[in-house]
Design an enzyme around this catalytic site. Structure first.
Site, PDB file in Angstrom:
ATOM      1  N   LYS A  44      -6.850  -5.273   7.454  1.00 14.87           N
ATOM      2  CA  LYS A  44      -6.751  -6.206   7.000  1.00 14.87           C
ATOM      3  C   LYS A  44      -5.006  -6.488   6.216  1.00 14.87           C
ATOM      4  O   LYS A  44      -4.551  -7.604   6.164  1.00 14.87           O
ATOM      5  CB  LYS A  44      -7.755  -6.787   5.814  1.00 14.87           C
ATOM      6  CG  LYS A  44      -9.164  -6.655   6.152  1.00 14.87           C
ATOM      7  CD  LYS A  44      -9.922  -6.753   4.590  1.00 14.87           C
ATOM      8  CE  LYS A  44     -11.268  -6.445   5.049  1.00 14.87           C
ATOM      9  NZ  LYS A  44     -12.019  -6.465   3.657  1.00 14.87           N
ATOM     10  N   GLY A  45      -4.630  -5.353   6.136  1.00 14.38           N
ATOM     11  CA  GLY A  45      -3.413  -5.337   5.234  1.00 14.38           C
ATOM     12  C   GLY A  45      -2.262  -6.279   5.948  1.00 14.38           C
ATOM     13  O   GLY A  45      -1.543  -6.762   5.145  1.00 14.38           O
ATOM     14  N   ASP A 101       1.390  -3.292   7.218  1.00 13.39           N
ATOM     15  CA  ASP A 101       1.755  -3.707   6.204  1.00 13.39           C
ATOM     16  C   ASP A 101       3.046  -2.749   5.486  1.00 13.39           C
ATOM     17  O   ASP A 101       3.849  -3.076   5.004  1.00 13.39           O
ATOM     18  CB  ASP A 101       0.602  -3.793   4.870  1.00 13.39           C
ATOM     19  CG  ASP A 101      -0.495  -3.047   4.984  1.00 13.39           C
ATOM     20  OD1 ASP A 101      -0.140  -2.001   5.825  1.00 13.39           O
ATOM     21  OD2 ASP A 101      -1.286  -3.082   4.192  1.00 13.39           O
ATOM     22  N   ASP A 104       3.056   4.819   4.847  1.00 13.70           N
ATOM     23  CA  ASP A 104       2.996   5.723   4.094  1.00 13.70           C
ATOM     24  C   ASP A 104       2.951   7.120   4.373  1.00 13.70           C
ATOM     25  O   ASP A 104       4.062   7.625   4.891  1.00 13.70           O
ATOM     26  CB  ASP A 104       1.752   5.697   3.478  1.00 13.70           C
ATOM     27  CG  ASP A 104       1.295   6.406   2.169  1.00 13.70           C
ATOM     28  OD1 ASP A 104       2.146   6.062   1.217  1.00 13.70           O
ATOM     29  OD2 ASP A 104       0.289   7.000   1.805  1.00 13.70           O
ATOM     30  N   LYS A 132       7.550   3.814   2.827  1.00 12.92           N
ATOM     31  CA  LYS A 132       7.649   4.693   1.792  1.00 12.92           C
ATOM     32  C   LYS A 132       8.126   6.194   2.529  1.00 12.92           C
ATOM     33  O   LYS A 132       7.183   7.320   2.693  1.00 12.92           O
ATOM     34  CB  LYS A 132       6.219   5.103   0.922  1.00 12.92           C
ATOM     35  CG  LYS A 132       5.930   3.986   0.094  1.00 12.92           C
ATOM     36  CD  LYS A 132       4.942   4.394  -0.550  1.00 12.92           C
ATOM     37  CE  LYS A 132       3.593   3.763  -0.591  1.00 12.92           C
ATOM     38  NZ  LYS A 132       2.686   3.869  -1.522  1.00 12.92           N
ATOM     39  N   PHE A 153       2.457   3.295  -5.835  1.00 16.71           N
ATOM     40  CA  PHE A 153       1.375   2.553  -5.127  1.00 16.71           C
ATOM     41  C   PHE A 153       1.662   1.002  -5.184  1.00 16.71           C
ATOM     42  O   PHE A 153       1.906   0.697  -6.496  1.00 16.71           O
ATOM     43  CB  PHE A 153       0.187   2.842  -5.913  1.00 16.71           C
ATOM     44  CG  PHE A 153      -1.231   2.334  -5.169  1.00 16.71           C
ATOM     45  CD1 PHE A 153      -1.480   2.757  -3.747  1.00 16.71           C
ATOM     46  CD2 PHE A 153      -1.868   1.206  -5.486  1.00 16.71           C
ATOM     47  CE1 PHE A 153      -2.672   2.157  -3.049  1.00 16.71           C
ATOM     48  CE2 PHE A 153      -2.971   0.596  -4.752  1.00 16.71           C
ATOM     49  CZ  PHE A 153      -3.316   1.059  -3.626  1.00 16.71           C
ATOM     50  N   ARG A 166      -4.786  -9.137  -2.389  1.00 19.52           N
ATOM     51  CA  ARG A 166      -4.101  -9.420  -1.089  1.00 19.52           C
ATOM     52  C   ARG A 166      -3.531 -10.521  -1.314  1.00 19.52           C
ATOM     53  O   ARG A 166      -2.338 -10.952  -0.502  1.00 19.52           O
ATOM     54  CB  ARG A 166      -5.059  -9.444  -0.010  1.00 19.52           C
ATOM     55  CG  ARG A 166      -5.746  -7.972   0.223  1.00 19.52           C
ATOM     56  CD  ARG A 166      -6.382  -8.081   1.518  1.00 19.52           C
ATOM     57  NE  ARG A 166      -7.252  -6.939   1.722  1.00 19.52           N
ATOM     58  CZ  ARG A 166      -7.133  -5.733   2.244  1.00 19.52           C
ATOM     59  NH1 ARG A 166      -5.825  -5.548   2.333  1.00 19.52           N
ATOM     60  NH2 ARG A 166      -8.042  -4.781   2.235  1.00 19.52           N
TER      61      ARG A 166
END
Ligand code: IMP
Ligand code: MG
Length: 179
Positions: A44-45, A101, A104, A132, A153, A166
């Site tokens: 969904k991000g 999105d 990481d 990141k 985070f 969100r």
């Protein structure tokens, strides 16, 4: 992490996100001029990022969605990714741009690009709002990056904490300070 009791620090404001997306959209529109672009949004991000990015793009394009999940701890990727909703499009002659999105560990984007490669697209590239770099576990660098950020985070603008937040229109980091 009890997010409600912590101080939030805005990392990317609405204005900064808007400006950066306009730049990215222009760059991507130029790069894909005359091509057969399919934007693959990872749910969904990336739903908000994708919606804002494609609306700033000036070339014809299609959009498809994929749902991926990584098992394990909710705040980090565990290393094993699964596709719970795949794209159905025929990718012959199609130039795919995967949009997420954040990168990481890089495990999700690496897995998804390899998964889509098996469908033999004409080309495949990736675009993420946030990166990141300090957290990388695999050799993966997105082709288009909105903002490179520190190892914190982050939540908002599509990114979730416990599936909430969100809808917050900016990206914020949760600090260790209590409010
Ligand atoms: P990766 O596979 O480790 O690169 O992680 C990618 C996914 O983990 C992203 O698509 C997000 O869903 C999630 N993720 C990683 N870092 C964060 C964060 O700081 N906030 C919220 N979600 C994150
Ligand atoms: Mg994700």
């Amino acid at each position: 992490m009890d997010i409600e009791s912590k101080v939030w620090e805005v990392l990317c404001s609405e204005e900064e996100i808007k400006d950066r997306i306009s730049e990215l959209a222009e760059e991507i529109s130029k790069a894909y001029e005359g091509k057969n672009l399919l934007v693959v949004s990872l749910l969904k991000g990336s739903f908000i990022f994708t919606a804002d990015l494609v609306r700033k793009m000036s070339i014809p394009l299609k959009v498809a969605f994929m749902i991926t999940s990584s098992y394990g701890h909710s705040e980090t990727s565990s290393g094993s990714v699964s596709v719970s909703m795949d794209i159905q499009d025929n990718l012959e002659g199609v130039d795919v741009l995967v949009v997420d999105d954040i990168t990481d560990s890089g495990i999700t984007m690496k897995y998804v690009t390899e998964h889509i490669m098996k469908k033999s697209p004409a080309s495949i590239k990736s675009c993420v709002l946030l990166d990141k770099p300090d957290r990388r576990q695999v050799d993966l660098e997105a082709d288009y990056i909105g903002f490179s950020i520190e190892d914190k985070f982050v939540v908002g603008y599509g990114l979730n904490y416990g599936d909430y937040y969100r809808n917050i229109p900016y990206v914020f980091a949760v600090t260790n300070e209590d409010r």
